[in-house]
Design a protein around this motif. Sequence first.
Motif, PDB file in Angstrom:
ATOM      1  N   LEU A 110       0.783  -1.048  -0.064  1.00  0.00           N
ATOM      2  CA  LEU A 110       0.004   0.046   0.102  1.00  0.00           C
ATOM      3  C   LEU A 110       0.808   1.365  -0.055  1.00  0.00           C
ATOM      4  N   LYS A 119      -5.161   5.482  -1.949  1.00  0.00           N
ATOM      5  CA  LYS A 119      -4.768   4.516  -0.947  1.00  0.00           C
ATOM      6  C   LYS A 119      -6.067   4.041  -0.252  1.00  0.00           C
ATOM      7  N   SER A 122      -7.532   1.356  -2.705  1.00  0.00           N
ATOM      8  CA  SER A 122      -6.639   0.145  -2.711  1.00  0.00           C
ATOM      9  C   SER A 122      -6.932  -0.615  -1.529  1.00  0.00           C
ATOM     10  N   THR A 123      -7.309   0.153  -0.437  1.00  0.00           N
ATOM     11  CA  THR A 123      -7.777  -0.705   0.674  1.00  0.00           C
ATOM     12  C   THR A 123      -9.004  -1.300   0.583  1.00  0.00           C
ATOM     13  N   LEU A 126      -8.871  -4.496  -1.839  1.00  0.00           N
ATOM     14  CA  LEU A 126      -7.906  -5.484  -1.638  1.00  0.00           C
ATOM     15  C   LEU A 126      -8.617  -6.918  -1.381  1.00  0.00           C
TER      16      LEU A 126
END
Length: 249
Positions: A110, A119, A122-123, A126
Amino acid sequence: MHIRSTMAAAPPRPAPELPGRAPSEARAAFRESLSVGLVFVPLGLAFGALVVQSGLDWWWASLSAAVAFGGSFEFLLIGLVVAVTPLASIAVAAFMVNVRHVFYALSFPLHRVSGRLGKAYSTFALCDEAYALTSGKQARSWPGRRVLWTQLLLHLYWTGSATAGALLGALIPEGVTGLDFALTALFTVLALDAVRDLRGELPTPLLALGSALVARVLVPGEMLPVAFALFTAGLLARHLANARRTSHA
């Protein structure tokens, strides 16, 4: 002379990013994620068909795939929604199924993703497949843009195929079997790749098997939670050992 020497000693400025870099990273991410995306298609079609055959409107498949993006949990969620399960029970089920994602943060890259929005997405995006693709040895040199593009493409594969499955659900016979095995086959291939990348470390399958055997012998009545706790402790211990080894290297 003083001005010239100062200018000569000044560190060079980083080269600006070329406008064509983002498309190239997108193409690279497309190549890396295509094999997993091809597996997502039959799974998404099966999930969309399940949504419609369960009596829900087709857009439930799109909404779940886009917002939940939980894969295996989404299949479970359909049954919970149809059964009008209380929200508290759904929350507990979601935690139990997806708690493994907490440990992905130990090694997911990350830090390479730039920007708060990047971010955050992306979190959110996941998943097991994204973690497997970005945690291999070859992926350790991936820039943040490729990581983000890979996650976005996986998200699009799943949402698009789930929507198509829901819209075409009436055309898929209920007796069709075997589509769900694609998920098992995918996880098997990803697990084998992960084992190859863990040379010199205690393989995760052996750690899981040892945790299950110990729990089976000590507390057979509560084997699953005890095995999960032992497995979690083993993963944390391996992570700390690797971190110490890296710091001393």
